[in-house]
Scaffold this motif. Structure first.
Motif, PDB file in Angstrom:
ATOM      1  N   PHE A  62       0.827  -1.208   0.000  1.00 64.04           N
ATOM      2  CA  PHE A  62       0.000   0.000   0.000  1.00 64.04           C
ATOM      3  C   PHE A  62       0.862   1.260   0.000  1.00 64.04           C
ATOM      4  O   PHE A  62       0.402   2.329  -0.390  1.00 64.04           O
ATOM      5  CB  PHE A  62      -0.904   0.027   1.238  1.00 64.04           C
ATOM      6  N   LEU A  63       2.114   1.137   0.461  1.00 66.44           N
ATOM      7  CA  LEU A  63       2.992   2.298   0.615  1.00 66.44           C
ATOM      8  C   LEU A  63       4.049   2.344  -0.484  1.00 66.44           C
ATOM      9  O   LEU A  63       5.140   2.876  -0.275  1.00 66.44           O
ATOM     10  CB  LEU A  63       3.671   2.265   1.997  1.00 66.44           C
ATOM     11  N   GLY A  64       3.725   1.778  -1.640  1.00 64.14           N
ATOM     12  CA  GLY A  64       4.612   1.815  -2.784  1.00 64.14           C
ATOM     13  C   GLY A  64       3.877   2.357  -3.995  1.00 64.14           C
ATOM     14  O   GLY A  64       2.903   3.105  -3.875  1.00 64.14           O
ATOM     15  N   THR A  88       4.139   7.269  -7.223  1.00 67.21           N
ATOM     16  CA  THR A  88       4.818   7.846  -6.066  1.00 67.21           C
ATOM     17  C   THR A  88       4.952   9.365  -6.170  1.00 67.21           C
ATOM     18  O   THR A  88       5.123  10.041  -5.152  1.00 67.21           O
ATOM     19  CB  THR A  88       6.216   7.227  -5.895  1.00 67.21           C
ATOM     20  N   ASP A  89       4.855   9.921  -7.387  1.00 70.25           N
ATOM     21  CA  ASP A  89       4.980  11.367  -7.542  1.00 70.25           C
ATOM     22  C   ASP A  89       3.780  12.127  -6.997  1.00 70.25           C
ATOM     23  O   ASP A  89       3.814  13.360  -6.889  1.00 70.25           O
ATOM     24  CB  ASP A  89       5.211  11.731  -9.010  1.00 70.25           C
ATOM     25  N   THR A  90       2.706  11.414  -6.643  1.00 68.48           N
ATOM     26  CA  THR A  90       1.531  12.065  -6.056  1.00 68.48           C
ATOM     27  C   THR A  90       1.605  12.123  -4.533  1.00 68.48           C
ATOM     28  O   THR A  90       0.726  12.698  -3.894  1.00 68.48           O
ATOM     29  CB  THR A  90       0.245  11.320  -6.453  1.00 68.48           C
ATOM     30  N   MET A  91       2.653  11.530  -3.934  1.00 70.18           N
ATOM     31  CA  MET A  91       2.752  11.418  -2.480  1.00 70.18           C
ATOM     32  C   MET A  91       3.513  12.585  -1.885  1.00 70.18           C
ATOM     33  O   MET A  91       4.322  13.230  -2.557  1.00 70.18           O
ATOM     34  CB  MET A  91       3.463  10.100  -2.119  1.00 70.18           C
ATOM     35  N   PHE A 148      10.193   7.211   1.029  1.00 71.78           N
ATOM     36  CA  PHE A 148      10.071   5.849   1.564  1.00 71.78           C
ATOM     37  C   PHE A 148       9.557   4.900   0.489  1.00 71.78           C
ATOM     38  O   PHE A 148      10.088   3.790   0.313  1.00 71.78           O
ATOM     39  CB  PHE A 148       9.123   5.835   2.767  1.00 71.78           C
ATOM     40  N   ALA A 149       8.524   5.323  -0.234  1.00 75.77           N
ATOM     41  CA  ALA A 149       7.918   4.465  -1.251  1.00 75.77           C
ATOM     42  C   ALA A 149       8.912   4.106  -2.354  1.00 75.77           C
ATOM     43  O   ALA A 149       8.921   2.972  -2.859  1.00 75.77           O
ATOM     44  CB  ALA A 149       6.696   5.161  -1.857  1.00 75.77           C
ATOM     45  N   GLU A 150       9.749   5.047  -2.728  1.00 79.03           N
ATOM     46  CA  GLU A 150      10.673   4.806  -3.829  1.00 79.03           C
ATOM     47  C   GLU A 150      11.813   3.868  -3.450  1.00 79.03           C
ATOM     48  O   GLU A 150      12.389   3.213  -4.321  1.00 79.03           O
ATOM     49  CB  GLU A 150      11.239   6.140  -4.330  1.00 79.03           C
TER      50      GLU A 150
END
Length: 255
Positions: free
Chosen positions: A184-186, A192-195, A202-204
């Motif tokens: 869920f955190l990837g 990931t550019d929307t986070m 962290f996601a990257e």
């Protein structure tokens, strides 16, 4: 000769775990059903709002990432099964038999691997039914299932270690919660550019993101870059670390 005995004992333990899964199917069904239900929820409940993150048909973006929910969810089942065996005394019974001791662990890992691959097939079929249209070649499908198999194998060994450490089956299930949350955190659900900045970093750099991007590239033709190398490296690192850790704990417990 010892290697052939180890393989035969592992095959026996694999049959034992498959029989348990057949007699008590609730855990296996949950592992397969829950990620598939989540995929349907994200597609039909949140899909419209998240369309901008996919750049097209959201299910084409979502499905490759959701396939990784199966490896994450199966870890809880593995940890609970291992902990149940360890706390109910079956390990001590196996110690009195002329079998390779670590074959019990291998049987759990391989049994869960087969169940998880079955879940991947089910989820893929459901995704195709609701509009997923991958453009992968046969070779790319084979590479995808190879990477998923390696990832499931790696996470299963990590789950074995946690299961051996847990004091009871309930604790074993809870210990794997961070692993279950990682997909869920990837980049599996949205780009990931929307986070926010911290979460994006962290996601990257967490293991599920390069694996997700590799599978998405294989199945949907997006850019893979160096994600393929990172994905295999993460899987091998987790597999080797989990295997060594699990066997070290098991030797201490059975010494």
């Amino acid at each position: 000769m010892s290697m052939s005995y180890a393989l035969a004992d592992s095959a026996t333990m694999l049959r034992r775990n498959l029989m348990h899964a057949k007699r008590y199917p609730s855990m296996s069904v949950g592992v397969i059903l829950m990620p598939t239900v989540l995929m349907l929820v994200f597609k039909f409940v949140f899909g419209g709002a998240l369309e901008q993150s996919s750049g097209g048909n959201y299910i084409d973006y979502l499905a490759p990432g959701m396939l990784l929910m199966i490896p994450a969810y199966i870890t809880a089942s593995v940890a609970v099964s291992i902990c149940t065996d360890a706390t109910k005394g079956i390990v001590n019974r196996f110690r009195t038999m002329g079998i390779t001791q670590s074959s019990m662990l291998t049987g759990h890992v391989l049994g869960a691997l087969l169940q998880a691959l079955g879940g991947v097939v089910v989820m893929s079929a459901v995704a195709l039914l609701i509009g997923w249209r991958p453009n992968a070649t046969v070779l790319e499908w084979v590479a995808t299932f190879g990477l998923l198999t390696l990832m499931i194998f790696a996470l299963n060994w990590l789950a074995v270690a946690f299961g051996l450490l847990a004091p009871n089956p309930e604790g074993a299930s809870n210990m794997l919660f961070p692993v279950i949350m990682l997909p869920f955190l990837g980049s599996g659900l949205v780009g990931t550019d929307t986070m926010p900045v911290g979460l994006r970093q962290f996601a990257e750099y967490q293991p599920f993101t390069p694996i997700t991007e590799t599978i998405r590239g294989l199945l949907m033709g997006t850019e893979i870059g160096n994600n393929g190398i990172l994905a295999v490296a993460w899987c091998l690192g987790i597999a080797i670390g989990g295997f060594l850790w699990a066997n070290s704990i098991f030797r201490r417990k059975t010494a």
